[in-house]
Design a protein around this motif. Structure first.
Motif, PDB file in Angstrom:
ATOM      1  N   PHE A 231       0.836  -1.197   0.000  1.00  0.00           N
ATOM      2  CA  PHE A 231       0.000   0.000   0.000  1.00  0.00           C
ATOM      3  C   PHE A 231       0.875   1.253   0.000  1.00  0.00           C
ATOM      4  CE2 PHE A 231      -2.337   3.374   2.116  1.00  0.00           C
ATOM      5  CZ  PHE A 231      -3.580   3.323   1.515  1.00  0.00           C
ATOM      6  N   LEU A 232       1.916   1.263   0.824  1.00  0.00           N
ATOM      7  CA  LEU A 232       2.836   2.396   0.881  1.00  0.00           C
ATOM      8  C   LEU A 232       3.486   2.634  -0.469  1.00  0.00           C
ATOM      9  CD1 LEU A 232       4.497   4.557   2.429  1.00  0.00           C
ATOM     10  CD2 LEU A 232       6.114   2.724   2.994  1.00  0.00           C
ATOM     11  N   ASP A 233       3.949   1.567  -1.119  1.00  0.00           N
ATOM     12  CA  ASP A 233       4.594   1.716  -2.421  1.00  0.00           C
ATOM     13  C   ASP A 233       3.656   2.377  -3.428  1.00  0.00           C
ATOM     14  OD1 ASP A 233       6.901   0.584  -1.497  1.00  0.00           O
ATOM     15  OD2 ASP A 233       6.506  -1.423  -2.327  1.00  0.00           O
ATOM     16  N   ARG A 234       2.390   1.990  -3.397  1.00  0.00           N
ATOM     17  CA  ARG A 234       1.427   2.592  -4.323  1.00  0.00           C
ATOM     18  C   ARG A 234       1.214   4.064  -4.019  1.00  0.00           C
ATOM     19  NH1 ARG A 234      -1.167  -2.388  -3.293  1.00  0.00           N
ATOM     20  NH2 ARG A 234      -2.724  -1.409  -1.926  1.00  0.00           N
ATOM     21  N   ARG A 235       1.164   4.398  -2.737  1.00  0.00           N
ATOM     22  CA  ARG A 235       0.961   5.803  -2.374  1.00  0.00           C
ATOM     23  C   ARG A 235       2.175   6.655  -2.765  1.00  0.00           C
ATOM     24  NH1 ARG A 235      -2.895   3.492  -1.833  1.00  0.00           N
ATOM     25  NH2 ARG A 235      -2.994   4.361  -3.942  1.00  0.00           N
ATOM     26  N   ILE A 236       3.363   6.117  -2.597  1.00  0.00           N
ATOM     27  CA  ILE A 236       4.565   6.847  -3.016  1.00  0.00           C
ATOM     28  C   ILE A 236       4.550   7.050  -4.525  1.00  0.00           C
ATOM     29  CG2 ILE A 236       7.086   6.786  -3.168  1.00  0.00           C
ATOM     30  CD1 ILE A 236       6.197   7.346  -0.368  1.00  0.00           C
ATOM     31  N   ASP A 237       4.157   6.014  -5.267  1.00  0.00           N
ATOM     32  CA  ASP A 237       4.094   6.120  -6.727  1.00  0.00           C
ATOM     33  C   ASP A 237       3.058   7.141  -7.176  1.00  0.00           C
ATOM     34  OD1 ASP A 237       6.053   4.217  -7.063  1.00  0.00           O
ATOM     35  OD2 ASP A 237       4.637   2.556  -7.314  1.00  0.00           O
ATOM     36  N   ASP A 238       2.021   7.341  -6.360  1.00  0.00           N
ATOM     37  CA  ASP A 238       0.923   8.238  -6.732  1.00  0.00           C
ATOM     38  C   ASP A 238       1.171   9.691  -6.331  1.00  0.00           C
ATOM     39  OD1 ASP A 238      -0.450   6.106  -7.777  1.00  0.00           O
ATOM     40  OD2 ASP A 238      -1.763   5.839  -6.035  1.00  0.00           O
ATOM     41  N   MET A 239       2.308   9.992  -5.704  1.00  0.00           N
ATOM     42  CA  MET A 239       2.510  11.333  -5.159  1.00  0.00           C
ATOM     43  C   MET A 239       2.541  12.418  -6.221  1.00  0.00           C
ATOM     44  SD  MET A 239       4.883  11.227  -1.756  1.00  0.00           S
ATOM     45  CE  MET A 239       6.394  11.107  -2.668  1.00  0.00           C
ATOM     46  N   ASP A 240       2.830  12.065  -7.467  1.00  0.00           N
ATOM     47  CA  ASP A 240       2.890  13.069  -8.527  1.00  0.00           C
ATOM     48  C   ASP A 240       1.553  13.265  -9.230  1.00  0.00           C
ATOM     49  OD1 ASP A 240       5.575  13.655  -8.157  1.00  0.00           O
ATOM     50  OD2 ASP A 240       6.205  11.990  -9.421  1.00  0.00           O
ATOM     51  N   ALA A 241       0.501  12.613  -8.735  1.00  0.00           N
ATOM     52  CA  ALA A 241      -0.772  12.631  -9.450  1.00  0.00           C
ATOM     53  C   ALA A 241      -1.411  14.015  -9.472  1.00  0.00           C
ATOM     54  CB  ALA A 241      -1.734  11.627  -8.832  1.00  0.00           C
ATOM     55  N   ALA A 242      -1.306  14.769  -8.371  1.00  0.00           N
ATOM     56  CA  ALA A 242      -1.934  16.092  -8.334  1.00  0.00           C
ATOM     57  C   ALA A 242      -1.218  17.044  -9.281  1.00  0.00           C
ATOM     58  CB  ALA A 242      -1.917  16.645  -6.915  1.00  0.00           C
ATOM     59  N   GLU A 243      -1.927  17.995  -9.837  1.00  0.00           N
ATOM     60  CA  GLU A 243      -1.380  18.854 -10.879  1.00  0.00           C
ATOM     61  C   GLU A 243      -0.787  20.154 -10.363  1.00  0.00           C
ATOM     62  OE1 GLU A 243      -4.412  19.509 -13.733  1.00  0.00           O
ATOM     63  OE2 GLU A 243      -4.476  17.419 -14.406  1.00  0.00           O
ATOM     64  N   SER A 244      -1.095  20.535  -9.148  1.00  0.00           N
ATOM     65  CA  SER A 244      -0.587  21.816  -8.651  1.00  0.00           C
ATOM     66  C   SER A 244      -0.370  21.753  -7.155  1.00  0.00           C
ATOM     67  CB  SER A 244      -1.578  22.943  -8.957  1.00  0.00           C
ATOM     68  OG  SER A 244      -2.741  22.789  -8.168  1.00  0.00           O
ATOM     69  N   ALA A 245       0.420  22.716  -6.648  1.00  0.00           N
ATOM     70  CA  ALA A 245       0.680  22.763  -5.205  1.00  0.00           C
ATOM     71  C   ALA A 245      -0.603  22.989  -4.431  1.00  0.00           C
ATOM     72  CB  ALA A 245       1.680  23.879  -4.899  1.00  0.00           C
ATOM     73  N   SER A 246      -1.487  23.818  -4.942  1.00  0.00           N
ATOM     74  CA  SER A 246      -2.728  24.082  -4.212  1.00  0.00           C
ATOM     75  C   SER A 246      -3.605  22.854  -4.159  1.00  0.00           C
ATOM     76  CB  SER A 246      -3.496  25.235  -4.873  1.00  0.00           C
ATOM     77  OG  SER A 246      -3.814  24.922  -6.218  1.00  0.00           O
ATOM     78  N   LEU A 247      -3.668  22.094  -5.253  1.00  0.00           N
ATOM     79  CA  LEU A 247      -4.458  20.879  -5.263  1.00  0.00           C
ATOM     80  C   LEU A 247      -3.876  19.863  -4.306  1.00  0.00           C
ATOM     81  CD1 LEU A 247      -5.312  20.355  -9.042  1.00  0.00           C
ATOM     82  CD2 LEU A 247      -6.881  20.948  -7.201  1.00  0.00           C
ATOM     83  N   LYS A 248      -2.562  19.779  -4.252  1.00  0.00           N
ATOM     84  CA  LYS A 248      -1.937  18.823  -3.353  1.00  0.00           C
ATOM     85  C   LYS A 248      -2.204  19.199  -1.905  1.00  0.00           C
ATOM     86  CE  LYS A 248       1.745  17.209  -6.406  1.00  0.00           C
ATOM     87  NZ  LYS A 248       3.183  17.093  -6.635  1.00  0.00           N
ATOM     88  N   ALA A 249      -2.118  20.491  -1.582  1.00  0.00           N
ATOM     89  CA  ALA A 249      -2.377  20.914  -0.209  1.00  0.00           C
ATOM     90  C   ALA A 249      -3.812  20.599   0.188  1.00  0.00           C
ATOM     91  CB  ALA A 249      -2.110  22.415  -0.071  1.00  0.00           C
ATOM     92  N   ALA A 250      -4.763  20.849  -0.713  1.00  0.00           N
ATOM     93  CA  ALA A 250      -6.156  20.545  -0.413  1.00  0.00           C
ATOM     94  C   ALA A 250      -6.366  19.051  -0.267  1.00  0.00           C
ATOM     95  CB  ALA A 250      -7.049  21.095  -1.522  1.00  0.00           C
ATOM     96  N   ALA A 251      -5.721  18.260  -1.161  1.00  0.00           N
ATOM     97  CA  ALA A 251      -5.860  16.811  -1.085  1.00  0.00           C
ATOM     98  C   ALA A 251      -5.309  16.288   0.233  1.00  0.00           C
ATOM     99  CB  ALA A 251      -5.134  16.155  -2.256  1.00  0.00           C
ATOM    100  N   PHE A 252      -4.237  16.907   0.724  1.00  0.00           N
ATOM    101  CA  PHE A 252      -3.661  16.495   1.992  1.00  0.00           C
ATOM    102  C   PHE A 252      -4.668  16.662   3.119  1.00  0.00           C
ATOM    103  CE2 PHE A 252      -0.903  18.142   5.628  1.00  0.00           C
ATOM    104  CZ  PHE A 252      -0.768  16.889   6.185  1.00  0.00           C
ATOM    105  N   GLY A 253      -5.280  17.846   3.194  1.00  0.00           N
ATOM    106  CA  GLY A 253      -6.259  18.079   4.246  1.00  0.00           C
ATOM    107  C   GLY A 253      -7.438  17.137   4.150  1.00  0.00           C
TER     108      GLY A 253
END
Length: 272
Positions: A231-253
């Motif tokens: 599961f961790l490996d898949r999440r690490i591989d998916d870290m580039d999926a978001a297109e922008s810093a703002s989208l990534k910050a929102a996805a984190f929350g």
């Protein structure tokens, strides 16, 4: 978990990231530097000097919290575990400010924060002489996350209780600070020295990947936690999926609140 709550958590995440950006050197490395000054005999800078009484108090505080961690399996992440440890060491339950208020709180929350800070220190020490074996930052991150997750493994039965404490509205800033420290230091140890806007996006994405893997681990019944590592490996591989810093910050929350809510509900700590 309604959309208003998710937006609030996302805004707090972004604020925490901006605050972290003012202090790019990881907090763990700052503590190490202070320790090196002490060992070398050099005088501490203004503001770092401590009286003998204060040093004793800090030492007592840490001893109590370290011993309290050994009582978590039986007593949980509670003030009772802290008081039991203090009494065993010959202190009162109020010793060392353990029960006092502060940025990380006292009692159960203070014990959780102490564990998270201690585990991050131990992760650096354990991983330090093995990181050279990996060729790129992503492989280093996988390794570092595994090392840190193994620190939580002895507490896996009780970890949902710690997550429940961190998820309380008044404790969300503390949870975000801990996750911010974690992601910043793991990226730093993986040799990332970003100074541009991607600095925020990378750390938000890593924090979300680590958090989801840790919560997955609490429900993992696979041999040797192989399900968690996959599961961790898949999440690490998916870290580039978001297109922008703002989208990534929102996805984190959103991921923080969604994953935390789901696992707490599965354990009966919150209702759907």
């Amino acid at each position: 978990m309604n959309s208003q709550a998710l937006r609030r958590i996302a805004k707090e995440t972004a604020a925490a990231a901006r605050a972290a950006g003012k202090h790019r050197q990881p907090r763990l490395l700052q503590r190490v530097s202070a320790g090196e000054r002490h060992m070398s005999g050099r005088a501490a800078p203004d503001g770092e000097a401590r009286s003998g009484a204060s040093n004793t108090k800090t030492s007592a505080h840490l001893k109590i919290l370290d011993l309290a961690l050994t009582k978590v399996d039986g007593l949980g992440w509670t003030q009772q575990a802290v008081v039991s440890a203090a009494n065993e060491l010959g202190y009162s339950g109020m010793a060392g400010g353990v029960s006092g208020s502060g940025s990380s709180g006292g009692g159960g929350l203070g014990l959780v924060v102490h564990f998270m800070d201690r585990a991050l220190d131990d992760t650096r020490i354990e991983a330090d002489d093995q990181l050279h074996e990996f060729d790129n930052a992503r492989d280093k991150l996988r390794f570092l996350c595994r090392v840190r997750l193994r620190m939580t493994q002895p507490y896996i039965r009780r970890w949902p209780e710690a997550a429940a404490l961190l998820a309380q509205p008044q404790n969300v800033p503390t949870a975000m600070r801990c996750l911010g420290d974690l992601s910043s230091q793991l990226w730093y140890l993986a040799d990332d020295r970003s100074t541009h806007i991607d600095w925020y996006a990378r750390r938000a994405a890593l924090a979300a990947a680590y958090l989801s893997a840790e919560l997955f681990m609490c429900e993992d019944s696979s041999p040797a936690l192989q399900g968690t590592w996959d599961f961790l490996d898949r999440r690490i591989d998916d870290m580039d999926a978001a297109e922008s810093a703002s989208l990534k910050a929102a996805a984190f929350g959103q991921q923080f609140s969604r994953n935390l809510f789901n696992i707490l509900a599965s354990r009966g700590y919150v209702s759907h």
